[in-house]
Design a protein around this motif. Structure first.
Motif, PDB file in Angstrom:
ATOM      1  N   GLU A 136      27.348  30.685  39.795  1.00 27.77           N
ATOM      2  CA  GLU A 136      28.686  31.087  40.205  1.00 27.77           C
ATOM      3  C   GLU A 136      29.066  30.329  41.467  1.00 27.77           C
ATOM      4  O   GLU A 136      28.256  30.211  42.391  1.00 27.77           O
ATOM      5  N   PHE A 137      30.294  29.814  41.482  1.00 28.51           N
ATOM      6  CA  PHE A 137      30.774  29.087  42.648  1.00 28.51           C
ATOM      7  C   PHE A 137      32.148  29.635  43.026  1.00 28.51           C
ATOM      8  O   PHE A 137      32.987  29.882  42.148  1.00 28.51           O
ATOM      9  N   GLU A 138      32.343  29.806  44.314  1.00 31.18           N
ATOM     10  CA  GLU A 138      33.644  30.210  44.812  1.00 31.18           C
ATOM     11  C   GLU A 138      34.168  29.145  45.755  1.00 31.18           C
ATOM     12  O   GLU A 138      33.455  28.700  46.663  1.00 31.18           O
ATOM     13  N   TYR A 139      35.405  28.712  45.530  1.00 32.65           N
ATOM     14  CA  TYR A 139      35.997  27.620  46.309  1.00 32.65           C
ATOM     15  C   TYR A 139      37.322  28.065  46.903  1.00 32.65           C
ATOM     16  O   TYR A 139      37.985  28.992  46.399  1.00 32.65           O
ATOM     17  N   TYR A 142      39.417  30.486  44.150  1.00 30.79           N
ATOM     18  CA  TYR A 142      39.002  30.800  42.781  1.00 30.79           C
ATOM     19  C   TYR A 142      37.476  30.832  42.699  1.00 30.79           C
ATOM     20  O   TYR A 142      36.769  30.213  43.490  1.00 30.79           O
ATOM     21  N   ARG A 143      37.002  31.597  41.718  1.00 31.96           N
ATOM     22  CA  ARG A 143      35.556  31.735  41.496  1.00 31.96           C
ATOM     23  C   ARG A 143      35.272  31.458  40.023  1.00 31.96           C
ATOM     24  O   ARG A 143      35.955  32.000  39.134  1.00 31.96           O
ATOM     25  N   VAL A 144      34.297  30.594  39.763  1.00 26.69           N
ATOM     26  CA  VAL A 144      33.996  30.152  38.400  1.00 26.69           C
ATOM     27  C   VAL A 144      32.548  30.495  38.066  1.00 26.69           C
ATOM     28  O   VAL A 144      31.633  30.281  38.872  1.00 26.69           O
ATOM     29  N   TRP A 193      32.010  28.457  30.457  1.00 30.91           N
ATOM     30  CA  TRP A 193      32.520  28.798  31.790  1.00 30.91           C
ATOM     31  C   TRP A 193      33.667  29.783  31.702  1.00 30.91           C
ATOM     32  O   TRP A 193      34.313  29.941  30.672  1.00 30.91           O
ATOM     33  N   LYS A 194      33.909  30.428  32.840  1.00 32.53           N
ATOM     34  CA  LYS A 194      34.961  31.426  32.914  1.00 32.53           C
ATOM     35  C   LYS A 194      35.425  31.552  34.359  1.00 32.53           C
ATOM     36  O   LYS A 194      34.603  31.577  35.288  1.00 32.53           O
ATOM     37  N   VAL A 195      36.743  31.621  34.550  1.00 29.80           N
ATOM     38  CA  VAL A 195      37.295  31.863  35.880  1.00 29.80           C
ATOM     39  C   VAL A 195      37.256  33.373  36.132  1.00 29.80           C
ATOM     40  O   VAL A 195      37.923  34.148  35.436  1.00 29.80           O
ATOM     41  N   LEU A 196      36.456  33.780  37.125  1.00 31.09           N
ATOM     42  CA  LEU A 196      36.273  35.197  37.386  1.00 31.09           C
ATOM     43  C   LEU A 196      37.410  35.782  38.220  1.00 31.09           C
ATOM     44  O   LEU A 196      37.829  36.921  37.996  1.00 31.09           O
TER      45      LEU A 196
END
Length: 467
Positions: A388-391, A450-452, A417-420
């Motif tokens: 999980e990455f948050e940018y 956004y977090r993916v 993948w999914k945009v959380l």
């Protein structure tokens, strides 16, 4: 016994040099297709016919020769491309009589050997039996070990040509004038499209001019030719030709002629309505497009896969309702705009591939000076089967007017993948590209967060938030 002309040349063959018609089709890959009709006088029976002024890059295996009236047939054809030079002339004169002019007289004899270095260099610094001319004279073997002023040859050997020549043996049923058609492929010819676009003051419309730049480096000139070009990528078994270096440039008139466009197999064929001369080592430009007031959109795009800056792109639709709607051949598009003094200024350029009608065109013009974007990773979580990455992306607009910036992300192509979560709604353009439209006020800032989630495929330990 040879039949000789008054100048001592052999007249036992026919010269097909009267060109009644020529058509040239140029392709994008360095290939040209030439169709010529030449006139010659043939006697009844076997004739040796020479076609001079043929290209040095002719593909001999592609030749097709026939008598238009079917009164003669081709028995044999030869392409003579061993062109004369001082080195080759000396090589051909071994065991032949030759004359050298020296500082203190001349020496005549049969040439036995030539130096390893090429003729034309000075020989007055070093002489040896391996680095000198050797002659057989009446007095014996002579090695020339002094400077040479001139070399006199009795003539040009038959197997050397002053220019590429096609020699054809033809069996004619009747004597008289014959029209011979011969078609062939040649290298050294190419064409590409160049476009000039001028934006209006609001960057919402543009005028577009298109030019065909046709290059002829095939080794010969085609006079008063009917000219066609093919847009499309043809397949060749042999390697593509090297187009080479261009020297002279011809610029055509600014008004676009009514060029005819038609479909040809899976390509597009363009026919230039007026005949023209394609000189050797020349670029010729012909106008084929002149359209005004084309609607365009200026887009600001932030995509770290291509640039660390905010890119400026111009997008328009190649449709009839937008003043176009024709196949646009691949080439370079250059974009201009007039300044406050009504002087044209260059903004940037981009390349396009072949664009069918009703498709969109996107041009990367340059990077925005007054718009800054920075991407920061705020958080990450990783396990055996997921990440999980948050940018966040901070955008600062130093322009007076409000803008919108398209922020592009390229998710992992080998993951699900999914945009959380996100503070602006994303647009899924493909499985490997998503984007957000972020509005930014004039002289203001905006932030996208956004977090993916990425799930590795075929993993045995799924994430609780599995897709």
């Amino acid at each position: 016994m040879q039949n000789l002309n008054s100048d001592g040349t052999d007249n036992s063959y026919r010269i097909a040099e009267v060109q009644n018609d020529v058509e040239v089709t140029v392709y994008n890959d360095g290939t040209g297709l030439v169709k010529e009709i030449r006139e010659t006088n043939l006697s009844s029976g076997i004739n040796d016919v020479k076609f001079v002024d043929v290209p040095s890059l002719m593909d001999v295996t592609s030749l097709r020769i026939k008598d238009i009236d079917n009164k003669a047939v081709v028995l044999e054809q030869n392409y003579d491309y061993d062109l004369i030079s001082s080195e080759k002339l000396l090589e051909k004169y071994i065991d032949k009589n030759i004359t050298f002019v020296l500082e203190n007289g001349t020496i005549k004899g049969k040439l036995l050997s030539i130096p390893h270095t090429s003729y034309g260099q000075q020989y007055n610094s070093y002489y040896s039996a391996q680095n000198s001319f050797m002659l057989r004279t009446e007095e014996g073997i002579v090695i020339i070990n002094e400077p040479i002023k001139d070399i006199i040859f009795a003539g040009i050997p038959e197997n050397l040509a002053t220019k590429p020549t096609l020699s054809v043996s033809m069996d004619s049923k009747s004597a008289g004038k014959h029209n011979i058609e011969f078609d062939y492929l040649t290298g050294g010819m190419n064409w590409n499209a160049n476009y000039v676009c001028v934006l209006n003051s609001e960057d919402k419309k543009m005028d577009m001019n298109g030019w065909m730049t046709i290059s002829n480096n095939a080794g010969t000139t085609y006079k008063n030719a009917k000219l066609k070009v093919v847009a499309g990528d043809i397949h060749r078994v042999t390697p593509k030709y090297d187009v080479g270096v261009n020297y002279n440039v011809f610029t055509g008139k600014s008004a676009a002629p009514q060029i005819k466009e038609e479909g040809l197999f899976e390509y597009h064929l363009y026919t230039i309505p007026i005949r023209t001369t394609l000189k050797n080592n020349q670029d010729k430009q012909i106008s084929f497009l002149d359209n005004n007031a084309i609607n365009i959109n200026k887009i600001f795009e932030y995509d770290l896969q291509y640039s660390t800056n905010v890119m400026v792109k111009m997008k328009f639709k190649n449709s009839e309702s937008n003043g176009l709607g024709i196949p646009l051949p691949k080439g370079t598009v250059r974009i201009y705009k007039v300044d406050s003094e009504n002087k044209l200024q260059f903004l940037g350029e981009d390349g396009i591939q072949h664009i069918p009608k009703d498709e969109y065109v996107s041009l990367y013009v340059g990077d925005a000076f007054d718009i800054v974007a920075e991407k920061t990773e705020n958080d990450r979580k990783e396990d055996k089967c997921y990440s999980e990455f948050e940018y966040k992306v901070d955008i600062r607009n130093h322009k007076k007017e409000d803008i919108s910036v398209s922020v592009v992300e390229h998710p992992c192509s080998y993951c699900n993948w999914k945009v959380l979560k996100e503070n602006f709604k994303h647009n899924k353009e493909s499985t490997s590209k998503i984007s957000w439209e972020v509005p930014v006020k004039g002289n203001g800032n905006a932030t996208l967060t956004y977090r993916v989630l990425y799930l590795f495929k075929n993993c045995k330990y799924p994430h609780p938030k599995s897709i």
